[in-house]
Scaffold this active site. Structure first.
Site, PDB file in Angstrom:
ATOM      1  N   GLY A 181     -11.797 -15.873 -43.923  1.00 39.59           N
ATOM      2  CA  GLY A 181     -12.877 -14.933 -43.647  1.00 39.59           C
ATOM      3  C   GLY A 181     -14.256 -15.522 -43.426  1.00 39.59           C
ATOM      4  O   GLY A 181     -14.818 -15.400 -42.335  1.00 39.59           O
TER       5      GLY A 181
ATOM      6  N   ARG B  62     -10.808  -8.743 -33.234  1.00 37.21           N
ATOM      7  CA  ARG B  62      -9.377  -8.491 -33.460  1.00 37.21           C
ATOM      8  C   ARG B  62      -8.753  -7.690 -32.321  1.00 37.21           C
ATOM      9  O   ARG B  62      -7.578  -7.873 -32.012  1.00 37.21           O
ATOM     10  CB  ARG B  62      -9.181  -7.757 -34.784  1.00 37.21           C
ATOM     11  CG  ARG B  62      -9.380  -8.697 -35.952  1.00 37.21           C
ATOM     12  CD  ARG B  62      -9.145  -8.043 -37.270  1.00 37.21           C
ATOM     13  NE  ARG B  62      -9.042  -9.056 -38.304  1.00 37.21           N
ATOM     14  CZ  ARG B  62      -9.010  -8.796 -39.601  1.00 37.21           C
ATOM     15  NH1 ARG B  62      -9.076  -7.548 -40.026  1.00 37.21           N
ATOM     16  NH2 ARG B  62      -8.912  -9.783 -40.467  1.00 37.21           N
TER      17      ARG B  62
ATOM     18  N   LYS C 164     -15.555 -19.906 -54.778  1.00 37.12           N
ATOM     19  CA  LYS C 164     -14.772 -20.083 -55.998  1.00 37.12           C
ATOM     20  C   LYS C 164     -13.613 -21.062 -55.876  1.00 37.12           C
ATOM     21  O   LYS C 164     -12.859 -21.014 -54.914  1.00 37.12           O
ATOM     22  CB  LYS C 164     -14.202 -18.725 -56.418  1.00 37.12           C
ATOM     23  CG  LYS C 164     -15.282 -17.793 -56.904  1.00 37.12           C
ATOM     24  CD  LYS C 164     -14.677 -16.584 -57.537  1.00 37.12           C
ATOM     25  CE  LYS C 164     -15.736 -15.791 -58.279  1.00 37.12           C
ATOM     26  NZ  LYS C 164     -15.206 -14.536 -58.774  1.00 37.12           N
TER      27      LYS C 164
ATOM     28  N   GLY D 153      -5.737 -14.293 -45.561  1.00 37.43           N
ATOM     29  CA  GLY D 153      -4.674 -14.441 -46.551  1.00 37.43           C
ATOM     30  C   GLY D 153      -3.394 -14.986 -45.947  1.00 37.43           C
ATOM     31  O   GLY D 153      -2.730 -15.851 -46.531  1.00 37.43           O
TER      32      GLY D 153
END
Ligand code: AMP
Length: 395
Positions: free
Chosen positions: A353, A35, A197, A376
């Protein structure tokens, strides 16, 4: 879209919102500098123009200014990555900080203390944003990871720089590359969605169905689809309450003429461990006591063939428990297939991620067209939402 390339920063103070929310180990040493590296081109452009950089970021989720969340912990790493000694301010607002800003010589960089040491940051407090705004002449947002947050430093602050706000090079390239999937994607367009998920990926799947031709579903989430269709999945990961939703997605995909590809075989294990006994099984015939932890060889071949004919590819989420070597193959193979397709002219974007972690682990970064830095934020953009941090600059 105004970027830093539209401004001359000579003798100007650039107040740059960066995303330095980097991982630290127990000794508070930075373990992944991506980053910081990603923000470097923006910082360098300002320095080369002869301006100053005032860098602001959050780090983690502090409650009471705990030392482990101090940006001082990353100061030496930031200096190393940028190749210049960076100064540090013990706070991000107030007179003392202001004094340090005013003492900066041309070409110097000041890193501010964690924005989230002030509760006002996450609340998007107007006065806090105003105090931050006093530190710079031009506001630059280069923090894609927080571009979907309505925080003081990411959105609210922009109003204090009516003509003097712009995107940093990282944020600008994130927007351009994600739009290559959303607006300009050459067909066939394929989305590869994996990970644990279904629940965390439902909205993105629903919203991209209008844009894609193929949907590949892998990882733990595939079992909810398989069970919903009557398959025996043994002890594999399952979200029982999402079975109806899974069937609805399949129906919707059919209506929209999207071809859905689910795994046909899996690597099964008798426990969730790299030392478990393993076998290959049909995905609809997993015995009790066994769990599917990776896609099997036939599946990898089928998925690879779909990827091979795709011209635009979005990849979010691993195909198996790639953290364990015995269950990493599906993820490696899909990564290599995407790399091959990219070499043959396809555009590929990897984001979210764990897929980014997989890309790093298996050195796939150079083989894909673009690796998005925002989890996100990327998902929200793909879901068709406008991001407050982006809107605030465009406004
Ligand atoms: P997500 O954050 O939803 O993208 O999920 C990523 C995680 O899913 C990774 O840590 C993988 O280990 C995990 N995962 C992938 N496939 C499976 C599987 N078949 N069973 C359990 N976990 C899985």
């Amino acid at each position: 879209m105004k970027t830093i390339n539209d401004f001359d920063f000579k003798d100007k103070k650039a107040l740059i919102r960066v995303d330095f929310n980097v991982p630290l180990n127990e000794d508070l040493v930075v373990t992944d500098t991506s980053r910081i590296e990603a923000a470097a081109p923006t910082i360098i452009k300002v320095m080369e123009d002869g301006g100053n950089c005032i860098l602001m970021s959050h780090l983690g989720r502090p409650k009471n200014k705990e030392n482990e969340f101090s940006l001082r912990n990353i100061l030496s790493t930031v200096s190393d990555v940028l190749g210049i000694e960076v100064k540090f301010a013990n706070d991000c607002i107030g007179e003392a900080v202001m004094k340090e800003v005013n003492q900066l010589d041309a070409g110097e960089i000041l890193l501010l203390e964690n924005l989230r040491y002030h509760k006002e940051e996450k609340k998007g407090d107007f006065d806090f944003a105003k105090q931050l705004s006093l530190l710079g002449d031009i506001y630059v947002n280069d923090a894609f990871g927080t571009a979907h947050r309505d925080h003081a430093s990411t959105a609210v602050i922009a109003q204090f720089f009516p003509q003097k706000k712009c995107f940093g090079l990282l944020l600008a390239s994130e927007i351009v590359n994600i739009n290559k999937i959303l607006q300009d994607g050459e067909t066939p367009i394929t989305a590869i969605i994996g990970g644990a998920k279904v629940s965390s990926k439902i909205t993105i799947i629903e919203s991209i169905l209008d844009k894609i031709d193929h949907l590949i579903i892998g990882g733990g989430m595939a079992f909810t689809f398989i069970k919903a269709q009557g398959g025996a999945i043994g002890n594999s990961l399952i979200e029982n309450d999402k079975q109806t939703l899974a069937l609805e997605i399949l129906k919707l995909a059919k209506q929209k003429e999207v071809q859905v590809h689910l795994p046909v075989d899996v690597v099964i294990a008798d426990e969730f461990s790299n030392d478990a006994d393993i076998k290959i099984a049909d995905i609809t015939e997993i015995p009790d006591g066994w769990m599917g932890l990776d896609t099997g060889p036939r599946t990898n071949q089928i998925f690879g063939e779909v990827v091979n004919v795709s011209k635009t590819i979005l990849w979010n989420g691993p195909m198996g428990v790639f953290e364990m070597s015995n269950f990493a193959n599906g993820t490696i193979e899909i990564g290599n297939a995407i790399g091959e397709a990219t070499k043959n002219g396809a555009f590929s974007l990897v984001g979210g991620g764990d897929s980014v972690a997989a890309v790093k682990k298996f050195d796939l970064g150079d083989k894909v067209s673009y690796v998005s830095t925002g989890g996100g934020a990327m998902l929200e953009m793909l879901e068709g939402k406008s991001l407050v941090g982006i809107e605030a600059i465009l406004d």
